[in-house]
Design an enzyme around this catalytic site. Structure first.
Site, short mmCIF file in Angstrom:
data_model
loop_
_atom_site.label_atom_id
_atom_site.label_comp_id
_atom_site.label_asym_id
_atom_site.label_seq_id
_atom_site.Cartn_x
_atom_site.Cartn_y
_atom_site.Cartn_z
N LYS A 119 0.80 -1.23 0.00
CA LYS A 119 0.00 0.00 0.00
C LYS A 119 0.83 1.28 0.00
O LYS A 119 0.42 2.31 0.55
CB LYS A 119 -1.00 0.03 1.18
CG LYS A 119 -1.80 -1.23 1.37
CD LYS A 119 -2.34 -1.84 0.10
CE LYS A 119 -3.37 -1.01 -0.58
NZ LYS A 119 -3.68 -1.59 -1.92
N HIS A 125 7.12 -7.40 -2.64
CA HIS A 125 7.06 -6.84 -1.28
C HIS A 125 8.08 -7.53 -0.38
O HIS A 125 8.01 -7.42 0.85
CB HIS A 125 5.67 -7.05 -0.66
CG HIS A 125 4.57 -6.30 -1.34
ND1 HIS A 125 4.66 -4.97 -1.68
CD2 HIS A 125 3.33 -6.69 -1.73
CE1 HIS A 125 3.53 -4.58 -2.24
NE2 HIS A 125 2.71 -5.61 -2.29
N SER A 157 -4.42 2.60 4.58
CA SER A 157 -4.65 2.04 3.24
C SER A 157 -4.70 0.50 3.30
O SER A 157 -5.54 -0.14 2.67
CB SER A 157 -3.54 2.51 2.31
OG SER A 157 -3.72 2.01 1.02
N VAL A 176 -1.14 8.57 -15.50
CA VAL A 176 -0.93 8.09 -14.12
C VAL A 176 -1.53 9.00 -13.05
O VAL A 176 -1.29 8.79 -11.86
CB VAL A 176 0.58 7.80 -13.83
CG1 VAL A 176 1.12 6.76 -14.79
CG2 VAL A 176 1.42 9.07 -13.84
N PHE A 194 -4.28 10.15 -10.51
CA PHE A 194 -5.16 9.28 -9.72
C PHE A 194 -6.52 9.10 -10.39
O PHE A 194 -6.99 7.96 -10.56
CB PHE A 194 -5.35 9.86 -8.31
CG PHE A 194 -6.20 8.99 -7.44
CD1 PHE A 194 -5.67 7.87 -6.81
CD2 PHE A 194 -7.56 9.25 -7.27
CE1 PHE A 194 -6.46 7.04 -6.03
CE2 PHE A 194 -8.35 8.43 -6.49
CZ PHE A 194 -7.80 7.33 -5.87
N ASP A 195 -7.15 10.20 -10.81
CA ASP A 195 -8.51 10.08 -11.36
C ASP A 195 -8.54 9.26 -12.64
O ASP A 195 -9.49 8.52 -12.89
CB ASP A 195 -9.11 11.47 -11.63
CG ASP A 195 -9.41 12.17 -10.31
OD1 ASP A 195 -9.53 11.47 -9.29
OD2 ASP A 195 -9.50 13.42 -10.31
N LYS A 202 -8.26 6.52 -2.30
CA LYS A 202 -8.26 7.99 -2.15
C LYS A 202 -7.04 8.64 -2.76
O LYS A 202 -7.11 9.74 -3.27
CB LYS A 202 -8.31 8.36 -0.66
CG LYS A 202 -9.68 8.25 -0.04
CD LYS A 202 -9.69 9.00 1.29
CE LYS A 202 -11.04 8.94 1.94
NZ LYS A 202 -10.99 9.43 3.33
P1 A3P Z 1 -5.06 4.72 -0.63
O1 A3P Z 1 -5.64 3.44 -0.14
O2 A3P Z 1 -4.59 5.59 0.50
O3 A3P Z 1 -5.95 5.45 -1.56
P2 A3P Z 1 -0.23 -0.17 -3.70
O4 A3P Z 1 -0.34 0.00 -5.15
O5 A3P Z 1 1.19 -0.30 -3.23
O6 A3P Z 1 -1.14 -1.24 -3.21
O7 A3P Z 1 -0.69 1.21 -3.02
C1 A3P Z 1 -2.04 1.58 -3.06
C2 A3P Z 1 -2.18 3.02 -2.61
O8 A3P Z 1 -1.62 3.88 -3.62
C3 A3P Z 1 -3.67 3.39 -2.49
O9 A3P Z 1 -3.73 4.36 -1.45
C4 A3P Z 1 -3.92 4.00 -3.86
O10 A3P Z 1 -5.05 4.82 -3.93
C5 A3P Z 1 -2.62 4.79 -4.05
N1 A3P Z 1 -2.40 5.17 -5.45
C6 A3P Z 1 -2.41 4.39 -6.54
N2 A3P Z 1 -2.27 5.13 -7.66
C7 A3P Z 1 -2.18 6.42 -7.26
C8 A3P Z 1 -2.05 7.67 -7.95
N3 A3P Z 1 -2.02 7.74 -9.27
N4 A3P Z 1 -1.98 8.79 -7.21
C9 A3P Z 1 -2.03 8.76 -5.86
N5 A3P Z 1 -2.18 7.61 -5.15
C10 A3P Z 1 -2.25 6.45 -5.85
#
Ligand code: A3P
Length: 301
Positions: free
Chosen positions: A43, A115, A145, A235, A237-238, A264
């Site tokens: 996460k 991991h 997360s 890349v 988030f949205d 989020k």
């Molecule tokens: P949240 O649960 O706080 O939203 P992983 O890929 O290592 O499992 O990490 C997941 C976390 O990275 C999630 O956090 C996810 O929303 C966030 N994440 C993935 N892509 C992202 C992006 N483009 N911008 C910001 N956060 C991102």
């Protein structure tokens, strides 16, 4: 059929059988010198950086050159050993093994996501001097997360309630072990292994373009201005939340009615979860565990 596994202790590390069933092949894995590894504690932005690398090396999907497959097929999850869907014709489901997928991969470089704590990384990666990217995220947002992920991921042990989960995180009794040991030992590895690029999730949120530039100089890549603009848009988030390559919508082992995989994407969401008392206890404990003064998360005093 996938099912929620038990948390097990394996060679002093907490995990589940999904990450240890293929252990011999993992430890004997033959790395190639141009393999690129993305290492994170769960996460911490592993999907985000994996997608950046996939796009940097293999380009965007266009009508002229479409790309297929979801991210776990493009960037292999190294230690995973997972039953696939039940075949319609009956018989046992195929087993997805990260090492096998990599052995069969002809494209180069191979992008590998893991991991594993530093002490378990197979020696071949060090011997081949592979490029390694480590992404760290602050502990409080990581545990929040992780909690939501464990609620929705049906291949993780039951998370239980938030307060007990938080205490289990502080004890390091999590799948993939202790956040504190993971982050500290990879940080320390940086002093003896120069082919390691250490990134922070918080820096990525603050200025994604700047961090992609740093990543490119580590990897020796020079994308054009147009490629960089396209990449940055993809890349965000949205756009990743809507992107079927990465959002894990439709995966049988993710219950997206409980929480989204792309949840989020914020720094500081812990403030919506920690009570004042939990925060004080966490801070106190954190100071005892994180003693290396050189490891500072962005915006930490
Ligand atoms: P949240 O649960 O706080 O939203 P992983 O890929 O290592 O499992 O990490 C997941 C976390 O990275 C999630 O956090 C996810 O929303 C966030 N994440 C993935 N892509 C992202 C992006 N483009 N911008 C910001 N956060 C991102």
């Amino acid at each position: 059929m996938v099912s929620r596994p038990e948390l097990i202790e394996f060679q002093g590390e907490w995990t589940t059988h999904y990450f240890r069933d293929n252990w011999e092949n993992i430890q004997n894995f033959k790395a190639r010198p141009d393999d690129v590894l993305i290492v994170t504690y769960p996460k911490s932005g592993s999907t985000w950086v994996s997608y950046m690398l996939d796009l940097l090396y293999y380009g965007q999907s266009t009508p002229q050159s479409p790309r297929t497959g979801r991210l776990h097929e493009r960037v292999t999850v190294f230690e995973m050993c997972f039953p696939g869907p039940q075949p319609e014709s009956g018989g046992p489901p195929p087993v997805y093994r990260g090492t096998e997928q990599l052995d069969n991969l002809v494209t180069s470089p191979r992008l590998i996501r893991t991991h594993l704590p530093v002490r378990f990384l197979p020696k071949s990666f060090w011997e081949q001097n592979c490029r390694i990217i480590y992404v760290a995220r602050n502990a409080k947002d990581s545990v929040v997360s992780y909690f939501h992920f464990d609620r929705m991921s049906l291949v993780q042990p039951e998370p239980g309630d938030w307060n007990s989960y938080l205490h289990r995180f502080m004890e390091g009794k999590m799948v993939h072990g202790s956040w504190y040991d993971h982050v500290s030992s990879w940080w320390e590895k940086k002093t003896t292994y120069s082919n390691l690029h250490f990134m922070f999730y918080e820096d990525l949120v603050e200025d994604t373009g700047r961090e992609i530039d740093k990543l490119c100089s580590f990897l020796g890549l020079s994308p054009s201005v147009e490629e960089m603009e396209g990449l940055k848009g993809t890349v965000e988030f949205d756009s990743m939340k809507q992107d079927m390559v990465v959002n894990q919508v439709g995966f049988p082992w993710m219950d997206t009615k409980i929480s989204s995989f792309m949840r989020k994407g914020k720094v500081g969401d812990w403030k919506n979860h920690f009570t004042v008392a939990q925060n004080e206890e966490f801070e106190e404990d954190y100071k005892k565990k994180m003693k290396n003064p050189t490891l500072k998360f962005p915006n930490e005093p």
